[in-house]
Design a protein around this motif. Structure first.
Motif, mmCIF file in Angstrom:
data_model
loop_
_atom_site.group_PDB
_atom_site.id
_atom_site.type_symbol
_atom_site.label_atom_id
_atom_site.label_comp_id
_atom_site.label_asym_id
_atom_site.label_seq_id
_atom_site.Cartn_x
_atom_site.Cartn_y
_atom_site.Cartn_z
ATOM 1 N N VAL A 1 -12.204 22.284 5.633
ATOM 2 C CA VAL A 1 -13.180 21.792 6.608
ATOM 3 C C VAL A 1 -14.094 22.920 7.061
ATOM 4 O O VAL A 1 -15.325 22.766 7.134
ATOM 5 C CB VAL A 1 -12.456 21.154 7.811
ATOM 6 N N GLU A 2 -13.526 24.078 7.366
ATOM 7 C CA GLU A 2 -14.327 25.213 7.820
ATOM 8 C C GLU A 2 -15.313 25.667 6.749
ATOM 9 O O GLU A 2 -16.453 26.031 7.046
ATOM 10 C CB GLU A 2 -13.411 26.369 8.214
ATOM 11 N N ALA A 3 -14.893 25.652 5.491
ATOM 12 C CA ALA A 3 -15.782 26.062 4.403
ATOM 13 C C ALA A 3 -16.951 25.097 4.264
ATOM 14 O O ALA A 3 -18.088 25.510 4.002
ATOM 15 C CB ALA A 3 -15.009 26.159 3.097
ATOM 16 N N VAL B 1 -8.403 31.440 0.299
ATOM 17 C CA VAL B 1 -9.521 32.389 0.270
ATOM 18 C C VAL B 1 -10.185 32.371 -1.099
ATOM 19 O O VAL B 1 -11.417 32.410 -1.217
ATOM 20 C CB VAL B 1 -9.038 33.805 0.630
ATOM 21 N N THR B 2 -9.387 32.304 -2.155
ATOM 22 C CA THR B 2 -9.933 32.298 -3.509
ATOM 23 C C THR B 2 -10.839 31.090 -3.734
ATOM 24 O O THR B 2 -11.886 31.195 -4.380
ATOM 25 C CB THR B 2 -8.797 32.294 -4.541
ATOM 26 N N VAL B 3 -10.465 29.931 -3.206
ATOM 27 C CA VAL B 3 -11.223 28.709 -3.449
ATOM 28 C C VAL B 3 -12.319 28.494 -2.410
ATOM 29 O O VAL B 3 -13.470 28.180 -2.761
ATOM 30 C CB VAL B 3 -10.281 27.485 -3.483
ATOM 31 N N TYR B 4 -11.979 28.655 -1.121
ATOM 32 C CA TYR B 4 -12.896 28.272 -0.052
ATOM 33 C C TYR B 4 -13.562 29.445 0.661
ATOM 34 O O TYR B 4 -14.567 29.247 1.356
ATOM 35 C CB TYR B 4 -12.152 27.451 1.008
ATOM 36 N N GLY B 5 -13.002 30.628 0.556
ATOM 37 C CA GLY B 5 -13.525 31.746 1.317
ATOM 38 C C GLY B 5 -14.911 32.167 0.867
ATOM 39 O O GLY B 5 -15.313 31.927 -0.269
ATOM 40 N N PRO B 6 -15.695 32.791 1.761
ATOM 41 C CA PRO B 6 -16.970 33.355 1.318
ATOM 42 C C PRO B 6 -16.715 34.342 0.183
ATOM 43 O O PRO B 6 -15.688 35.031 0.168
ATOM 44 C CB PRO B 6 -17.505 34.051 2.574
ATOM 45 N N ARG B 7 -17.623 34.384 -0.768
ATOM 46 C CA ARG B 7 -17.395 35.155 -1.993
ATOM 47 C C ARG B 7 -17.037 36.609 -1.692
ATOM 48 O O ARG B 7 -16.155 37.183 -2.334
ATOM 49 C CB ARG B 7 -18.641 35.081 -2.876
ATOM 50 N N SER B 8 -17.688 37.214 -0.707
ATOM 51 C CA SER B 8 -17.413 38.615 -0.391
ATOM 52 C C SER B 8 -15.970 38.801 0.067
ATOM 53 O O SER B 8 -15.301 39.778 -0.316
ATOM 54 C CB SER B 8 -18.372 39.119 0.685
ATOM 55 N N ALA B 9 -15.454 37.863 0.869
ATOM 56 C CA ALA B 9 -14.066 37.955 1.341
ATOM 57 C C ALA B 9 -13.099 37.736 0.194
ATOM 58 O O ALA B 9 -12.069 38.425 0.093
ATOM 59 C CB ALA B 9 -13.819 36.936 2.453
ATOM 60 N N LEU C 1 -11.527 37.948 -12.007
ATOM 61 C CA LEU C 1 -11.389 39.001 -10.996
ATOM 62 C C LEU C 1 -9.944 39.478 -10.885
ATOM 63 O O LEU C 1 -9.685 40.665 -10.648
ATOM 64 C CB LEU C 1 -11.881 38.493 -9.638
ATOM 65 N N TYR C 2 -9.006 38.568 -11.048
ATOM 66 C CA TYR C 2 -7.592 38.955 -11.027
ATOM 67 C C TYR C 2 -7.185 39.668 -12.314
ATOM 68 O O TYR C 2 -6.137 40.321 -12.354
ATOM 69 C CB TYR C 2 -6.713 37.711 -10.864
ATOM 70 N N GLY C 3 -7.976 39.526 -13.371
ATOM 71 C CA GLY C 3 -7.657 40.126 -14.661
ATOM 72 C C GLY C 3 -7.149 39.153 -15.697
ATOM 73 O O GLY C 3 -6.813 39.550 -16.809
ATOM 74 N N ALA C 4 -7.100 37.880 -15.335
ATOM 75 C CA ALA C 4 -6.613 36.845 -16.260
ATOM 76 C C ALA C 4 -7.777 36.337 -17.095
ATOM 77 O O ALA C 4 -8.252 35.215 -16.927
ATOM 78 C CB ALA C 4 -5.961 35.708 -15.481
ATOM 79 N N VAL C 5 -8.229 37.169 -18.013
ATOM 80 C CA VAL C 5 -9.448 36.859 -18.768
ATOM 81 C C VAL C 5 -9.196 35.851 -19.885
ATOM 82 O O VAL C 5 -10.140 35.328 -20.469
ATOM 83 C CB VAL C 5 -10.076 38.144 -19.341
ATOM 84 N N GLY C 6 -7.930 35.568 -20.192
ATOM 85 C CA GLY C 6 -7.614 34.610 -21.249
ATOM 86 C C GLY C 6 -6.955 33.354 -20.738
ATOM 87 O O GLY C 6 -6.322 32.622 -21.508
ATOM 88 N N ALA C 7 -7.109 33.080 -19.448
ATOM 89 C CA ALA C 7 -6.507 31.878 -18.874
ATOM 90 C C ALA C 7 -7.162 30.637 -19.462
ATOM 91 O O ALA C 7 -8.341 30.654 -19.815
ATOM 92 C CB ALA C 7 -6.660 31.883 -17.351
ATOM 93 N N GLY D 1 -23.530 29.932 5.180
ATOM 94 C CA GLY D 1 -24.266 29.766 3.935
ATOM 95 C C GLY D 1 -23.764 30.585 2.768
ATOM 96 O O GLY D 1 -24.236 30.378 1.634
ATOM 97 N N GLU D 2 -22.810 31.497 2.989
ATOM 98 C CA GLU D 2 -22.346 32.312 1.857
ATOM 99 C C GLU D 2 -21.459 31.468 0.942
ATOM 100 O O GLU D 2 -20.451 30.914 1.385
ATOM 101 C CB GLU D 2 -21.581 33.547 2.320
ATOM 102 N N PRO D 3 -21.800 31.367 -0.336
ATOM 103 C CA PRO D 3 -21.017 30.516 -1.238
ATOM 104 C C PRO D 3 -19.638 31.094 -1.528
ATOM 105 O O PRO D 3 -19.388 32.301 -1.365
ATOM 106 C CB PRO D 3 -21.874 30.469 -2.509
ATOM 107 N N ALA D 4 -18.764 30.228 -1.962
ATOM 108 C CA ALA D 4 -17.436 30.627 -2.423
ATOM 109 C C ALA D 4 -17.488 30.849 -3.931
ATOM 110 O O ALA D 4 -18.523 30.670 -4.577
ATOM 111 C CB ALA D 4 -16.422 29.548 -2.070
ATOM 112 N N LEU D 5 -16.368 31.230 -4.508
ATOM 113 C CA LEU D 5 -16.298 31.389 -5.953
ATOM 114 C C LEU D 5 -16.402 30.042 -6.659
ATOM 115 O O LEU D 5 -16.800 29.972 -7.824
ATOM 116 C CB LEU D 5 -15.000 32.100 -6.344
#
Length: 297
Positions: free
Chosen positions: A281-283, A96-104, A177-183, A31-35
């Protein structure tokens, strides 16, 4: 759905898992959401290993055209020594950035930022660079978004103009989070950034060295290795024309009509084939959805 113990599952999973590297459990915590959300364009796009490979190569071409990024990537990474492991690590980070639990995802990204803090130097022309320079982070993020989205659009399934804008916008939380605030947060913003960066881009033999590495390294599973050259040319084909002209990727790098058809067939097939054990699939299972949720949309 494909059998998790099957050969296809093993082959696809191998694209994301470097030997000796960390193993990420995309199914936990339940149940933990991703980003990004399951209904996002990003979850649809990143499930496709064919377009991810093509888009990743296109993104690196764009990155290496920028002299400060090129020096940072080429002088401070294992790309030249061990391209396959580096590609798998990059692929896992994207998953991990797309599908991983947000904490990971937050933990992983924080580690990348700390690592980038140590990367600094000067280009051969004497220009100083830092890996965590916001302008360079914005360019790297922009090239990744462009490459992955354009490859999916061209070779897997066409996206609407609204979905293309959404894809850029959905990357903002992770990019910050990576620091790319102007992407860029839209296609128009990407086009403006490309126009602004174009005068700084240049031809360099490292671009051709990179493409030669991609051609010679056994990246794809054996049954698909004959397609590897076509996938590399497919990446060149979606590289903006102005950038191709700057870096010298002329007609010799064009994707032939038969090759284009093969790449599109592979991309379309991958978009319909859920493989048990893969991050997408796992996500979905982590979020209480059917494993084939993304493949029915």
């Amino acid at each position: 759905m494909a059998d998790g113990g099957g050969r296809i599952a093993e082959l696809v999973q191998g694209l994301y898992q470097p030997e000796g590297g960390p193993r990420v459990d995309f199914r936990q915590p339940a149940g933990e959401p991703a980003l990004a959300a399951p209904e996002s364009v990003s979850w649809r796009v990143f499930k496709n290993p064919v377009s991810l490979f093509v888009g990743g190569v296109a993104a690196v071409i764009l990155e290496l055209a920028e002299p400060r990024v090129r020096s940072g990537v080429w002088e401070h990474s294992s790309f030249r020594r061990d391209p396959l492991t580096r590609l798998k690590r990059t692929g896992l980070a994207a998953m991990v950035t797309v599908y991983g639990p947000r904490s990971a995802a937050q933990k992983m990204i924080a580690g990348v930022v700390r690592m980038h803090d140590k990367v600094a130097g000067d280009t051969p022309a004497g220009a100083a660079y830092r890996a965590n320079d916001v302008a360079l982070l914005d360019w790297v993020q922009a090239t990744a978004s462009y490459g992955f989205m354009e490859a999916y659009h061209a070779y897997a399934r066409p996206l609407s103009d609204a979905d293309r804008d959404r894809f850029y916008a959905e990357a903002a939380p992770a990019a910050a989070l990576y620091g790319a605030v102007g992407a860029p947060a839209s296609v128009a913003a990407w086009e403006a950034q490309l126009a602004a960066m174009l005068p700084t881009l240049e031809r360099h033999e490292i671009v051709f060295e990179f493409l030669d590495l991609m051609r010679k390294t056994a990246i794809l599973p054996a049954p698909l290795r004959g397609l590897q050259g076509a996938l590399i040319r497919a990446a060149v084909a979606i590289t903006p024309v102005a950038v191709r002209e700057v870096v010298g990727l002329g007609r010799a790098w064009d994707l032939g009509p038969v090759e284009r058809r093969l790449v599109k067939l592979a991309g379309a097939a991958a978009d319909r084939l859920p493989v048990q054990g893969t991050p997408a699939v796992e996500a979905c299972l982590r979020m209480g959805l059917a494993g084939d949720y993304l493949y029915r949309r």
